[in-house]
Design an enzyme around this catalytic site. Sequence first.
Site, PDB file in Angstrom:
ATOM      1  N   CYS A  44      66.311  17.607  23.632  1.00 33.37           N
ATOM      2  CA  CYS A  44      67.673  18.137  23.658  1.00 33.37           C
ATOM      3  C   CYS A  44      68.534  17.395  24.684  1.00 33.37           C
ATOM      4  CB  CYS A  44      67.673  19.652  23.885  1.00 33.37           C
ATOM      5  SG  CYS A  44      69.229  20.427  23.349  1.00 33.37           S
ATOM      6  N   ASN A  89      63.827  27.468  26.220  1.00 31.22           N
ATOM      7  CA  ASN A  89      64.630  26.245  26.082  1.00 31.22           C
ATOM      8  C   ASN A  89      64.724  25.896  24.602  1.00 31.22           C
ATOM      9  OD1 ASN A  89      66.082  24.047  27.340  1.00 31.22           O
ATOM     10  ND2 ASN A  89      64.396  22.711  26.743  1.00 31.22           N
ATOM     11  N   LYS A  90      65.441  24.806  24.305  1.00 28.15           N
ATOM     12  CA  LYS A  90      65.697  24.396  22.926  1.00 28.15           C
ATOM     13  C   LYS A  90      64.426  24.414  22.091  1.00 28.15           C
ATOM     14  CE  LYS A  90      68.910  23.637  21.660  1.00 28.15           C
ATOM     15  NZ  LYS A  90      69.779  24.662  21.011  1.00 28.15           N
ATOM     16  N   ARG A 135      76.888  33.854  22.702  1.00 29.21           N
ATOM     17  CA  ARG A 135      75.516  33.349  22.487  1.00 29.21           C
ATOM     18  C   ARG A 135      74.597  34.167  23.390  1.00 29.21           C
ATOM     19  NH1 ARG A 135      74.673  27.075  22.849  1.00 29.21           N
ATOM     20  NH2 ARG A 135      72.904  27.597  21.514  1.00 29.21           N
ATOM     21  N   ASP A 189      67.310  27.232  29.307  1.00 29.69           N
ATOM     22  CA  ASP A 189      68.428  28.152  29.080  1.00 29.69           C
ATOM     23  C   ASP A 189      68.207  29.457  29.832  1.00 29.69           C
ATOM     24  OD1 ASP A 189      68.185  26.272  26.587  1.00 29.69           O
ATOM     25  OD2 ASP A 189      70.282  26.937  26.698  1.00 29.69           O
ATOM     26  N   LYS A 241      69.768  29.770  35.914  1.00 28.06           N
ATOM     27  CA  LYS A 241      68.967  29.917  34.687  1.00 28.06           C
ATOM     28  C   LYS A 241      67.892  30.993  34.856  1.00 28.06           C
ATOM     29  CE  LYS A 241      71.189  26.114  33.538  1.00 28.06           C
ATOM     30  NZ  LYS A 241      70.603  24.791  33.519  1.00 28.06           N
ATOM     31  N   ARG A 272      78.633  23.434  25.025  1.00 28.06           N
ATOM     32  CA  ARG A 272      77.222  23.817  24.918  1.00 28.06           C
ATOM     33  C   ARG A 272      76.468  23.283  26.140  1.00 28.06           C
ATOM     34  NH1 ARG A 272      74.908  19.477  24.850  1.00 28.06           N
ATOM     35  NH2 ARG A 272      72.980  20.582  25.268  1.00 28.06           N
ATOM     36  N   GLY A 273      75.206  23.759  26.241  1.00 28.40           N
ATOM     37  CA  GLY A 273      74.421  23.462  27.427  1.00 28.40           C
ATOM     38  C   GLY A 273      74.655  24.609  28.400  1.00 28.40           C
ATOM     39  N   ALA A 274      73.552  25.136  28.930  1.00 28.49           N
ATOM     40  CA  ALA A 274      73.649  26.374  29.704  1.00 28.49           C
ATOM     41  C   ALA A 274      74.609  26.263  30.887  1.00 28.49           C
ATOM     42  CB  ALA A 274      72.258  26.770  30.175  1.00 28.49           C
ATOM     43  N   ALA A 275      74.593  25.139  31.587  1.00 29.64           N
ATOM     44  CA  ALA A 275      75.473  24.995  32.749  1.00 29.64           C
ATOM     45  C   ALA A 275      76.938  24.900  32.327  1.00 29.64           C
ATOM     46  CB  ALA A 275      75.075  23.756  33.558  1.00 29.64           C
TER      47      ALA A 275
HETATM   48  P1  RI2 Z   1      71.852  22.309  31.024  1.00 34.22           P
HETATM   49  C1  RI2 Z   1      70.830  23.608  25.900  1.00 34.22           C
HETATM   50  O1  RI2 Z   1      71.061  24.567  24.910  1.00 34.22           O
HETATM   51  C2  RI2 Z   1      69.449  23.006  25.817  1.00 34.22           C
HETATM   52  O2  RI2 Z   1      68.455  23.921  25.405  1.00 34.22           O
HETATM   53  C3  RI2 Z   1      69.272  22.555  27.264  1.00 34.22           C
HETATM   54  O3  RI2 Z   1      67.922  22.295  27.606  1.00 34.22           O
HETATM   55  C4  RI2 Z   1      69.839  23.766  27.997  1.00 34.22           C
HETATM   56  O4  RI2 Z   1      70.980  24.158  27.224  1.00 34.22           O
HETATM   57  C5  RI2 Z   1      70.191  23.565  29.435  1.00 34.22           C
HETATM   58  O5  RI2 Z   1      71.280  22.678  29.581  1.00 34.22           O
HETATM   59  P2  RI2 Z   1      72.222  24.419  23.793  1.00 34.22           P
HETATM   60  O6  RI2 Z   1      73.504  24.954  24.413  1.00 34.22           O
HETATM   61  O7  RI2 Z   1      72.374  23.560  31.637  1.00 34.22           O
HETATM   62  O8  RI2 Z   1      72.326  22.962  23.385  1.00 34.22           O
HETATM   63  O9  RI2 Z   1      70.714  21.717  31.808  1.00 34.22           O
HETATM   64  O10 RI2 Z   1      71.759  25.288  22.646  1.00 34.22           O
HETATM   65  O11 RI2 Z   1      72.939  21.286  30.739  1.00 34.22           O
END
Ligand code: RI2
Length: 345
Positions: free
Chosen positions: A148, A227-228, A76, A217, A253, A33-36
């Site tokens: 988040c 974002n979250k 997703r 995101d 993003k 998880r996390g967009a990156a």
């Molecule tokens: P990075 C996450 O989503 C959060 O919303 C966070 O702010 C965003 O991704 C960006 O994350 P989720 O996957 O790319 O937890 O900065 O639903 O790590």
Amino acid sequence: MADDEPAGHPDADLSLHPDVEATAAAIAAMEIRGAAAIADAAAAALATQAETSDAETPGALRAELRAAARRLHDTRPTAVSLPNALRYVLKELDEVAAAADGRDVSTLRATVVERAAEFRETVAAAQSRLGRIGANRLRDGDTVLTHCHSTDALACVEAAVEDGKEIEAIVKETRPRKQGHITARQLREWGVPVTLIVDGAARRHLRSVDHVLVGADSIAADGSVINKVGTSGLAVVAREQGVPVMVAAATIKLHPETLTGHTVEIERRAESEVLTDEERTAIVGSNEGERSDDGSFAVDNPAFDVTPPRFVDAIVTERGQFPPESIVTLMRELFGEDVAAPWTR
Ligand code: RI2
């Protein structure tokens, strides 16, 4: 379309590498998880598909790659880093397949593997560069409030700490999945003092905060930040209290389809993330009990929300920091009007 691609066959007939399926399942379940991180994993999965494929023609390999990309894409819907990763790795897929002379599959294979590696390196470098840029906004002794877990946001704190600045953090736990715990653990590893708070306590703590620091995101062409869920309420209250809101977001993003008026789909996740079966029964009863679950109770669990640009002070990217209203210029420069979706047929 390459001459040798079998037309109209279903994805089920295409042989996807087990890593593609495993990566897609892990993204859907938020184990990745996390967009990156999602973008990085998707690029890696496409490389594995290309590297290990038994396809004997460029057309057959292209069909497999498209099917793999579709499987990854449909996990997703909100983080645009995922389609941006697929777009990058599969760029000019048709042209490369056509130039592969109809028979030689190795050029296409090598191109996809190379582009995936290039994407992953570029994204990692972008994050460390934006971290250095974002760190310039943080002064020695500042306190940030986070929501988040965002690796882009944390990269700014990491760079500030590397510069010798003392930074403290108020960390929102971030219901329902409590990604704030990941943020707290990471910050502690860097020696940053952390105060963990429940989401509802944010306004009270904003009095002692210098920056709200969040990731994204997706960022829309008008500068809206997706974002979250909980980010928009936090940003509104931060504005009320005069605390600047800083969004750390690498250019993967930026959502190119919003240039042409598309809106960003907000993912809705399972009720079970919010409520256990026991908790549900305690509220609505069971069908055998006095009260019954007659369908008049619902749980809504949107994973993200939209913060309008007027509540955001700066979007920090690896290309510099921007007021949200001007992000469209960077978006046009990077994507043009090209919103190809090479995973579609
Ligand atoms: P990075 C996450 O989503 C959060 O919303 C966070 O702010 C965003 O991704 C960006 O994350 P989720 O996957 O790319 O937890 O900065 O639903 O790590």
